[in-house]
Design a protein around this motif. Structure first.
Motif, short mmCIF file in Angstrom:
data_model
loop_
_atom_site.label_atom_id
_atom_site.label_comp_id
_atom_site.label_asym_id
_atom_site.label_seq_id
_atom_site.Cartn_x
_atom_site.Cartn_y
_atom_site.Cartn_z
N GLY A 152 0.77 -1.23 0.00
CA GLY A 152 0.00 0.00 0.00
C GLY A 152 0.81 1.28 0.00
N GLU A 153 0.24 2.29 0.63
CA GLU A 153 0.76 3.65 0.50
C GLU A 153 2.15 3.86 1.10
OE1 GLU A 153 -1.81 6.89 1.55
OE2 GLU A 153 -3.62 5.80 0.98
N ARG A 169 2.13 -0.43 -6.53
CA ARG A 169 1.77 -1.68 -5.86
C ARG A 169 2.35 -2.89 -6.60
NH1 ARG A 169 -2.09 1.76 -3.86
NH2 ARG A 169 -2.85 1.22 -1.76
N HIS A 225 -3.92 -2.35 4.52
CA HIS A 225 -5.16 -1.68 4.88
C HIS A 225 -6.25 -1.92 3.83
CE1 HIS A 225 -3.86 0.74 8.35
NE2 HIS A 225 -2.72 0.94 7.71
N ARG A 226 -5.91 -1.68 2.57
CA ARG A 226 -6.91 -1.70 1.51
C ARG A 226 -7.24 -3.12 1.09
NH1 ARG A 226 -5.77 2.24 -3.59
NH2 ARG A 226 -5.39 0.30 -4.72
N ASP A 229 -4.89 -4.80 -1.34
CA ASP A 229 -3.59 -5.11 -0.72
C ASP A 229 -3.69 -6.36 0.16
OD1 ASP A 229 -2.20 -2.97 -1.88
OD2 ASP A 229 -2.89 -1.60 -0.32
N GLU A 251 -9.94 -2.71 5.59
CA GLU A 251 -11.10 -2.94 4.72
C GLU A 251 -11.52 -4.40 4.70
OE1 GLU A 251 -10.49 -1.23 0.85
OE2 GLU A 251 -10.72 0.82 1.60
N GLU A 279 -6.01 5.27 2.04
CA GLU A 279 -6.36 3.86 2.24
C GLU A 279 -7.09 3.61 3.56
OE1 GLU A 279 -2.63 1.84 1.85
OE2 GLU A 279 -1.91 2.41 3.83
#
Length: 387
Positions: A152-153, A169, A225-226, A229, A251, A279
């Motif tokens: 992720g970020e 990513r 998080h997402r 991901d 998430e 995210e």
């Protein structure tokens, strides 16, 4: 020798023992039940009218690696100069003198999994330690306990600033795959050498560290998080047949059907924070309850210092407010993290033979914002006496 008498004991291993007793000897729990006869030389702790819990456990934080209020000199959790650093060990960066350890056990947190942050694709080895002590070696429960990886970020941002990979990513996943494949080849060359030093591959500390993952001695600890991901982390773990925990899993509630099929444990949080990056747009305290009710094993974490360690029970309480069963929320900060981290033979519940890590409270930590930790016991020693 200590005898705790008269409290309502939530063992996390069975029914609540009302007006129960616990006998502690040599740092271990020797007996649990009703009407325990106290030895003449035992110290008696009166817990009448109070609640008795196993020490709370945080399955993911960075305590001791990002010291309180110091800035750069106290930041030892991210080696931000190369994306692959599996050879780094949390135990070499933890400062047990940091004030946050005292705050942790004052809040009833007796055991934590702490380690590198999420700047790198592969950050290094996490360790599980007790929260009381002045030398990490004496505080250790298990090291290494997991290999930190990140999606992720965070790795994108860190390396975009340096104008080098990964900035997507795709690159994050590719770098992780490449490292796992190199470690697999490294292990195969070692096996083919059959002990002949002249045929052994040149020693590589990074590959030695990753070999622990491939041998399933430790899991990958995936910062994700997402939803996409989270599923990428699972995809790569399946590709290389390695164990994994889904850390943050912000998430997760959006992809419950997929996560149930995979049955990977989730360590959820930090939820008591702002949506500081994109995210986190679906951040909610409902996630732990949704995943738990669907049948997943979950733990709740602080990501300390993101959330102060002593707010771990509050986070569990807010999960209850958002729909999680109260006893399941208690499990999420006691026996569940112990099982996920592979330390449930020592901590996580009040059972004979386990470490005497015990918290006595006035008020319920998940129900009463004004609850008070009266005593914290770690390894059979009273480290907080707050009568």
């Amino acid at each position: 020798m200590i005898v705790i008498k008269g409290g309502n004991i939530l063992t996390m291993a069975g029914d609540i023992i009302e007006n129960g007793s616990i006998l502690i000897e040599n740092g271990k729990i020797k007996e649990v039940g009703k009407n325990i006869v106290a030895p003449l030389d035992a110290e008696i702790i009166d817990a009448d009218g109070k609640l008795v819990f196993p020490g709370f456990i945080d399955a993911h934080c960075h305590i001791g690696l990002f010291e309180d209020g110091i800035g750069f000199e106290g930041e030892d959790g991210n080696e931000r100069v190369e994306p692959v650093t599996p050879h780094l060990r949390a135990i070499d960066g933890i400062n047990p003198m940091d004030v946050t350890f005292k705050e942790a056990y004052e809040g009833g947190v007796t055991c934590v999994a702490t380690g590198p942050g999420s700047a790198n694709v592969i950050g290094g080895e996490f360790a599980v330690i007790k929260t009381y002590g002045n030398r990490v070696d004496d505080m250790l429960v298990k090291a290494p306990v997991a290999m930190k990886i990140a999606f992720g970020e965070n790795p994108k941002r860190v390396y975009n600033e340096q104008k080098k990979s990964p900035v997507t990513r795709m690159a994050t996943a590719g770098i992780l795959r490449e490292t796992l494949f190199k470690a697999k080849l490294y292990m195969e060359k070692q096996q083919m050498a059959e002990g002949d030093i002249s045929k052994m591959p040149e020693y590589d500390i990074k590959m030695e560290s990753m070999a622990k993952v491939l041998r399933k001695e430790i899991p990958l600890k995936a910062h994700a998080h997402r939803a996409d991901d989270i599923l990428t982390a699972i995809r790569i773990a399946k590709e290389f047949d390695v164990d994994i925990t889904l850390d943050h899993c912000t998430e997760g509630h959006l992809i419950v059907d997929h996560l149930i099929k995979e049955q990977k444990p989730a360590i959820i949080g930090p939820s008591l924070t702002d949506r500081s990056k994109y995210e986190l747009r679906n951040l909610t305290f409902e996630t732990p309850g949704i995943l738990q009710k669907a049948g997943m094993k979950i733990a709740i974490m602080t990501d300390s210092p993101v959330i102060p360690q002593y707010y771990l029970p509050l986070c569990a309480g807010l999960a209850v407010k958002s729909g999680m069963d109260e006893m399941e929320a208690l499990k999420a900060i006691t026996i569940n993290p112990a099982e996920i981290l592979g330390i449930d033979d020592r901590v996580g519940s009040i059972e004979v033979g386990k470490d005497a890590d015990i918290v006595i409270t006035e008020g319920h930590p998940l129900k009463d914002v004004n609850f008070k930790v009266v005593k914290t016991i770690i390894n059979g020693n009273v480290v907080l006496n707050n009568n």
